[in-house]
Design a protein around this motif. Structure first.
Motif, PDB file in Angstrom:
ATOM      1  N   SER A  65       0.976  -0.889   0.077  1.00  0.00           N
ATOM      2  CA  SER A  65      -0.403  -0.079  -0.361  1.00  0.00           C
ATOM      3  C   SER A  65       1.036   1.373  -0.098  1.00  0.00           C
ATOM      4  CB  SER A  65      -1.398  -0.241   1.327  1.00  0.00           C
ATOM      5  OG  SER A  65      -0.109   0.106   2.356  1.00  0.00           O
ATOM      6  N   LYS A  66       0.629   1.944   0.247  1.00  0.00           N
ATOM      7  CA  LYS A  66       1.089   3.674   0.093  1.00  0.00           C
ATOM      8  C   LYS A  66       1.950   3.974   0.792  1.00  0.00           C
ATOM      9  CE  LYS A  66       0.173   8.458   0.722  1.00  0.00           C
ATOM     10  NZ  LYS A  66      -0.232   9.695   0.211  1.00  0.00           N
ATOM     11  N   GLY A  67       3.147   3.825   0.999  1.00  0.00           N
ATOM     12  CA  GLY A  67       4.158   4.039   1.524  1.00  0.00           C
ATOM     13  C   GLY A  67       5.186   2.890   1.982  1.00  0.00           C
ATOM     14  N   SER A  68       4.775   1.366   1.195  1.00  0.00           N
ATOM     15  CA  SER A  68       5.523   0.718   1.311  1.00  0.00           C
ATOM     16  C   SER A  68       7.123   0.781   0.695  1.00  0.00           C
ATOM     17  CB  SER A  68       4.430  -0.659   0.523  1.00  0.00           C
ATOM     18  OG  SER A  68       3.197  -1.235   1.125  1.00  0.00           O
ATOM     19  N   LEU A  69       7.707  -0.219   1.689  1.00  0.00           N
ATOM     20  CA  LEU A  69       8.767  -0.316   1.247  1.00  0.00           C
ATOM     21  C   LEU A  69       9.248  -1.686   0.404  1.00  0.00           C
ATOM     22  CD1 LEU A  69      11.692   1.494   1.834  1.00  0.00           C
ATOM     23  CD2 LEU A  69      12.182  -0.250   3.778  1.00  0.00           C
ATOM     24  N   VAL A  70      10.225  -1.131  -1.029  1.00  0.00           N
ATOM     25  CA  VAL A  70       9.651  -2.524  -1.853  1.00  0.00           C
ATOM     26  C   VAL A  70      11.436  -1.943  -2.538  1.00  0.00           C
ATOM     27  CG1 VAL A  70       7.000  -2.782  -2.184  1.00  0.00           C
ATOM     28  CG2 VAL A  70       8.376  -1.056  -3.455  1.00  0.00           C
ATOM     29  N   GLY A  71      11.221  -3.546  -3.020  1.00  0.00           N
ATOM     30  CA  GLY A  71      13.327  -3.797  -3.612  1.00  0.00           C
ATOM     31  C   GLY A  71      12.395  -4.082  -5.245  1.00  0.00           C
ATOM     32  N   VAL A  72      12.729  -3.042  -5.774  1.00  0.00           N
ATOM     33  CA  VAL A  72      11.886  -3.959  -7.600  1.00  0.00           C
ATOM     34  C   VAL A  72      13.090  -3.978  -8.299  1.00  0.00           C
ATOM     35  CG1 VAL A  72      10.167  -2.661  -7.463  1.00  0.00           C
ATOM     36  CG2 VAL A  72      11.753  -1.723  -8.130  1.00  0.00           C
ATOM     37  N   GLU A  73      13.318  -5.197  -9.447  1.00  0.00           N
ATOM     38  CA  GLU A  73      14.463  -5.335 -10.311  1.00  0.00           C
ATOM     39  C   GLU A  73      14.272  -5.478 -11.624  1.00  0.00           C
ATOM     40  OE1 GLU A  73      17.307  -8.707 -11.394  1.00  0.00           O
ATOM     41  OE2 GLU A  73      16.879  -8.783  -9.725  1.00  0.00           O
ATOM     42  N   GLY A  74      14.081  -5.160 -12.713  1.00  0.00           N
ATOM     43  CA  GLY A  74      13.094  -5.170 -13.827  1.00  0.00           C
ATOM     44  C   GLY A  74      14.066  -4.742 -14.909  1.00  0.00           C
ATOM     45  N   ARG A  75      13.651  -3.873 -15.847  1.00  0.00           N
ATOM     46  CA  ARG A  75      14.179  -3.604 -16.716  1.00  0.00           C
ATOM     47  C   ARG A  75      13.333  -2.298 -17.589  1.00  0.00           C
ATOM     48  NH1 ARG A  75      10.745  -7.331 -18.000  1.00  0.00           N
ATOM     49  NH2 ARG A  75       9.310  -7.086 -20.047  1.00  0.00           N
ATOM     50  N   LEU A  76      14.230  -0.854 -18.235  1.00  0.00           N
ATOM     51  CA  LEU A  76      13.488   0.442 -18.713  1.00  0.00           C
ATOM     52  C   LEU A  76      12.587  -0.254 -20.215  1.00  0.00           C
ATOM     53  CD1 LEU A  76      16.072   3.280 -18.079  1.00  0.00           C
ATOM     54  CD2 LEU A  76      14.101   2.851 -16.858  1.00  0.00           C
ATOM     55  N   ARG A  77      11.175   0.824 -20.349  1.00  0.00           N
ATOM     56  CA  ARG A  77      11.064   0.517 -21.166  1.00  0.00           C
ATOM     57  C   ARG A  77       9.775   1.539 -21.373  1.00  0.00           C
ATOM     58  NH1 ARG A  77       5.234  -2.658 -21.385  1.00  0.00           N
ATOM     59  NH2 ARG A  77       4.510  -1.235 -20.269  1.00  0.00           N
ATOM     60  N   SER A  78      10.382   2.342 -22.299  1.00  0.00           N
ATOM     61  CA  SER A  78       9.631   3.483 -23.177  1.00  0.00           C
ATOM     62  C   SER A  78       9.390   2.789 -24.199  1.00  0.00           C
ATOM     63  CB  SER A  78      10.951   4.587 -23.999  1.00  0.00           C
ATOM     64  OG  SER A  78      12.018   3.570 -24.925  1.00  0.00           O
ATOM     65  N   ARG A  79       7.740   3.829 -24.512  1.00  0.00           N
ATOM     66  CA  ARG A  79       6.748   3.954 -25.364  1.00  0.00           C
ATOM     67  C   ARG A  79       6.055   4.745 -25.017  1.00  0.00           C
ATOM     68  NH1 ARG A  79       1.300   3.058 -21.938  1.00  0.00           N
ATOM     69  NH2 ARG A  79       1.652   2.100 -19.592  1.00  0.00           N
ATOM     70  N   ASP A  97      10.890  -7.224 -12.409  1.00  0.00           N
ATOM     71  CA  ASP A  97      10.293  -8.647 -12.863  1.00  0.00           C
ATOM     72  C   ASP A  97      10.521  -9.455 -11.963  1.00  0.00           C
ATOM     73  OD1 ASP A  97      11.713  -8.914 -15.808  1.00  0.00           O
ATOM     74  OD2 ASP A  97      12.895  -8.703 -15.081  1.00  0.00           O
ATOM     75  N   SER A  98      10.906  -9.009 -10.248  1.00  0.00           N
ATOM     76  CA  SER A  98      10.855  -8.833  -9.155  1.00  0.00           C
ATOM     77  C   SER A  98       9.852  -8.266  -8.368  1.00  0.00           C
ATOM     78  CB  SER A  98      11.780 -10.071  -8.623  1.00  0.00           C
ATOM     79  OG  SER A  98      12.918  -9.352  -8.467  1.00  0.00           O
ATOM     80  N   VAL A  99       9.376  -8.163  -7.132  1.00  0.00           N
ATOM     81  CA  VAL A  99       9.411  -7.456  -5.626  1.00  0.00           C
ATOM     82  C   VAL A  99       9.353  -7.305  -5.345  1.00  0.00           C
ATOM     83  CG1 VAL A  99       7.948  -5.822  -5.210  1.00  0.00           C
ATOM     84  CG2 VAL A  99       7.419  -5.868  -7.751  1.00  0.00           C
ATOM     85  N   GLN A 100      10.722  -7.361  -4.069  1.00  0.00           N
ATOM     86  CA  GLN A 100      10.481  -7.451  -2.624  1.00  0.00           C
ATOM     87  C   GLN A 100       9.580  -7.066  -2.098  1.00  0.00           C
ATOM     88  OE1 GLN A 100      12.397 -10.405  -2.692  1.00  0.00           O
ATOM     89  NE2 GLN A 100      12.334 -11.240  -3.927  1.00  0.00           N
ATOM     90  N   PHE A 101       9.540  -7.409  -0.837  1.00  0.00           N
ATOM     91  CA  PHE A 101       8.920  -6.517  -0.106  1.00  0.00           C
ATOM     92  C   PHE A 101       9.888  -6.692   1.096  1.00  0.00           C
ATOM     93  CE2 PHE A 101       5.380  -7.024  -2.210  1.00  0.00           C
ATOM     94  CZ  PHE A 101       5.001  -8.414  -2.266  1.00  0.00           C
ATOM     95  N   LEU A 102      10.028  -5.173   1.794  1.00  0.00           N
ATOM     96  CA  LEU A 102      11.069  -5.681   2.370  1.00  0.00           C
ATOM     97  C   LEU A 102      10.874  -4.795   4.272  1.00  0.00           C
ATOM     98  CD1 LEU A 102      13.634  -3.119   0.346  1.00  0.00           C
ATOM     99  CD2 LEU A 102      13.824  -5.628   0.956  1.00  0.00           C
TER     100      LEU A 102
END
Length: 157
Positions: A65-79, A97-102
């Protein structure tokens, strides 16, 4: 070419879950990333739009939810797309690709409760929280046995 993004930040709003025509889940959210400096306009954070798909999208919507601390790994995409006024809109986002709840929900609620207390007590609370995080990290990495059984024959010189 390399296109990898790794970020840790807080969600600026509740994640929004949608479904495609084929039923695939897609969740979008924005991460706030603190800067080490203030920009010329006084802004102290960068706000990065993120998109996540399928089962991970459902979990992010369910547990964050709003305020959650997360780590993300992925790639940039432009459209780009044409909006309702017929103008071309360009978007750059992170496809995760992944989201870690910290942090747990109780940790987040504790931090929110501490931030509503008077400012005089807040630095002490933040230090306690940082100490708690340090202890948790030490527990995670302290499971290794750092003793070595070296014999005289093991030394090469």
């Amino acid at each position: 070419m390399i296109n990898r993004v790794v970020m840790v930040g807080r969600m600026t709003r509740d994640p929004e879950l949608r479904r495609t025509g084929s039923g695939a889940a897609v969740t979008s959210f924005t991460l706030a990333l603190n800067r080490n400096y203030n920009s010329a306009d006084g802004q102290q954070a960068d706000y990065i739009p993120c998109v996540v798909w399928n089962k991970v999208a459902e979990n992010v919507e369910r547990y964050c939810s709003k305020g959650s601390l997360v780590g993300v790994e992925g790639r940039l995409r432009s459209r780009s797309y044409d909006n309702a006024q017929g103008q071309r809109v360009f978007v750059v986002e992170v496809v995760c690709d992944s989201v870690q709840f910290l942090e747990t929900k109780s940790q987040r609620e504790r931090m929110q409760a501490q931030s509503s207390q008077p400012q005089m007590q807040q630095p002490q609370m933040n230090n306690q929280f940082q100490d708690m995080q340090t202890v948790e990290l030490e527990k995670q990495f302290d499971n290794t046995d750092n003793t070595f059984d070296i014999m005289e024959d093991d030394i090469q010189f």
